[in-house]
Design a protein around this motif. Structure first.
Motif, PDB file in Angstrom:
ATOM      1  N   ASP A   1      -4.021   5.689   3.463  1.00 28.16           N
ATOM      2  CA  ASP A   1      -3.756   4.978   2.215  1.00 28.16           C
ATOM      3  C   ASP A   1      -3.931   5.979   1.079  1.00 28.16           C
ATOM      4  O   ASP A   1      -5.019   6.520   0.884  1.00 28.16           O
TER       5      ASP A   1
ATOM      6  N   ASN B   1       0.367  -4.705   9.638  1.00 24.68           N
ATOM      7  CA  ASN B   1       1.640  -5.237   9.177  1.00 24.68           C
ATOM      8  C   ASN B   1       2.750  -4.263   9.534  1.00 24.68           C
ATOM      9  O   ASN B   1       2.502  -3.154  10.017  1.00 24.68           O
TER      10      ASN B   1
ATOM     11  N   HIS C   1       0.852  -1.182   0.000  1.00 18.92           N
ATOM     12  CA  HIS C   1       0.000   0.000   0.000  1.00 18.92           C
ATOM     13  C   HIS C   1       0.890   1.235   0.000  1.00 18.92           C
ATOM     14  O   HIS C   1       1.954   1.248   0.602  1.00 18.92           O
TER      15      HIS C   1
ATOM     16  N   HIS D   1      -6.238  -0.441  11.213  1.00 18.33           N
ATOM     17  CA  HIS D   1      -7.309  -1.146  10.507  1.00 18.33           C
ATOM     18  C   HIS D   1      -6.907  -2.612  10.317  1.00 18.33           C
ATOM     19  O   HIS D   1      -5.744  -2.913  10.043  1.00 18.33           O
TER      20      HIS D   1
ATOM     21  N   ASP E   1      -7.067  -4.678   7.951  1.00 18.34           N
ATOM     22  CA  ASP E   1      -6.434  -5.014   6.670  1.00 18.34           C
ATOM     23  C   ASP E   1      -5.019  -4.458   6.547  1.00 18.34           C
ATOM     24  O   ASP E   1      -4.339  -4.741   5.555  1.00 18.34           O
ATOM     25  N   TYR E   2      -4.576  -3.679   7.527  1.00 17.97           N
ATOM     26  CA  TYR E   2      -3.279  -3.008   7.426  1.00 17.97           C
ATOM     27  C   TYR E   2      -2.378  -3.329   8.617  1.00 17.97           C
ATOM     28  O   TYR E   2      -1.433  -2.596   8.884  1.00 17.97           O
TER      29      TYR E   2
END
Length: 279
Positions: A81, A137, A25, A132, A134-135
Motif C-alpha cells: 500500500d 478484493n 488503495h 491481508h 482488509d485487502y
C-alpha cells in the motif's frame, strides 16, 4: 464499467518494477529484496496463516514470522500500500533452476509430480500466497497477478504451478463440494496425472452441506485466469487446509481477465525492470 486498477510506471528504485493502483488503495507490486522487505512478507504470512487460520509455526524460535527452509531459494513478490507502505499481499516464487538447488518443489511434499518431468518449457512454482484481511478484493489480487504474469513473460516460463488452499474448519466439506461441482470443468490436462499424498479425513456424518459454494478468492482468481486444478486435494494438517494442485499454461493465461485488472505500459528503463524480475 471496466476500470483501471494499476498501471506500469517507470521504476523509482533500482530493485523494483512498480504498479500503482488507482482504486480504493494505491497499490504497488515489486520484488522484496532487502532483509527488511522480505521479513515484512514473513510477518504478513504469520498474521494470516498462524494468527488467523491457526497454522503451526515451522520455526517456533522465530517470533512473529512464518518461514521455512525453502524461502531462501525463492523470490518474494509483494504488494504494498503506497500510502501506509505496508505489505498487504505476497507470494513466493520457486523457479525450476532454484528447485534443483533446493532439492525439489514444495508441491512435491504433497503431490506426486512425476508426470511433470516430461513437460516441455520452464516451470515456476508459487506458494505461501496470502492477502491481508482488509485487502481481499479484486484490486489486490489483480495487482499481485500482474507481477506474476510479468515474471512469467520476461523469463519465458511456460507453466506455473502451486497449491490453492481451502479452509478445513468444516472438516473438508467445502473442499469436497468445490471439486464435486466444478472439478470436472477445470480438470488438469490429460497428460498430467497428479496424485495427492494424503487424503482428506473422513467427513463427520452430522455436518450439513454448505448453504452456497463459496470458492476462496485466490482459487477463484487462478481459475478465472485460465488455471486448471487437480481432483485429489491434500490434507495439510499443519495449516488446517485442503490443498488443491493448480496448473497454468502461459498460453492459456486469460488476458481478458488480466486486462480487467491491469493496463500495461512501456517502462522507460526496461533494464531495471527485467533485471530484478529475471530468474
Amino acid at each position: 464499467m471496466p476500470y483501471t486498477i494499476c498501471q506500469t510506471r517507470t521504476p523509482s528504485a533500482d530493485h523494483s518494477a512498480r504498479m500503482e493502483g488507482l482504486g480504493p488503495h494505491r497499490l504497488l507490486v515489486e520484488m522484496a529484496v532487502t532483509p527488511e522487505e522480505i521479513r515484512a512478507a514473513y510477518q504478513l504470512r504469520y498474521q494470516v496463516f498462524v494468527q488467523e487460520l491457526g497454522a503451526k509455526v515451522v520455526n517456533p524460535t522465530a517470533k512473529g514470522i512464518e518461514s521455512d527452509e525453502l524461502d531462501s531459494f525463492c523470490h518474494h513478490l509483494v504488494v504494498r500500500d503506497l500510502d501506509s507502505q505496508a505489505v498487504v499481499a505476497c507470494t513466493r516464487i520457486l523457479t525450476d533452476t532454484q528447485a534443483k538447488v533446493a532439492g525439489g518443489y514444495y508441491s512435491a511434499n504433497e503431490f506426486d509430480l512425476s508426470s511433470i518431468t516430461h513437460i516441455h518449457g520452464r516451470v515456476m512454482e508459487i506458494g505461501r500466497t496470502c492477502v491481508h484481511p482488509d485487502y481481499r478484493n479484486g484490486a489486490t489480487i489483480g495487482t499481485l497477478w500482474s507481477g506474476l504474469a510479468q515474471f512469467m513473460e520476461i523469463n519465458r516460463f511456460a507453466h506455473l504451478m502451486g497449491c490453492a488452499s481451502i479452509p478445513m474448519n468444516d472438516g473438508g466439506l467445502l473442499a469436497r463440494q468445490i471439486l464435486k461441482q466444478i472439478g470436472s470443468k477445470y480438470a488438469l490436462p490429460d497428460h498430467l496425472t497428479i496424485r495427492s499424498k494424503r487424503d482428506l479425513p473422513p467427513l463427520s456424518s452430522d455436518l450439513p452441506p454448505p448453504a452456497e459454494l463459496k470458492i476462496p478468492p485466490l482459487l477463484k482468481a487462478y481459475l478465472r485466469l485460465g488455471a486448471s486444478m487437480g481432483q485429489e486435494p491434500y490434507w495439510d494438517e499443519d495449516f488446517n487446509t485442503a490443498d488443491v494442485f493448480i496448473w497454468l499454461d502461459r498460453a492459456n493465461l486469460q488476458q481478458r481477465y488480466l486486462r480487467h485488472f491491469v493496463q500495461r505500459k512501456e517502462t522507460q528503463r526496461p533494464d531495471r525492470f527485467i533485471g530484478r524480475f529475471a530468474a
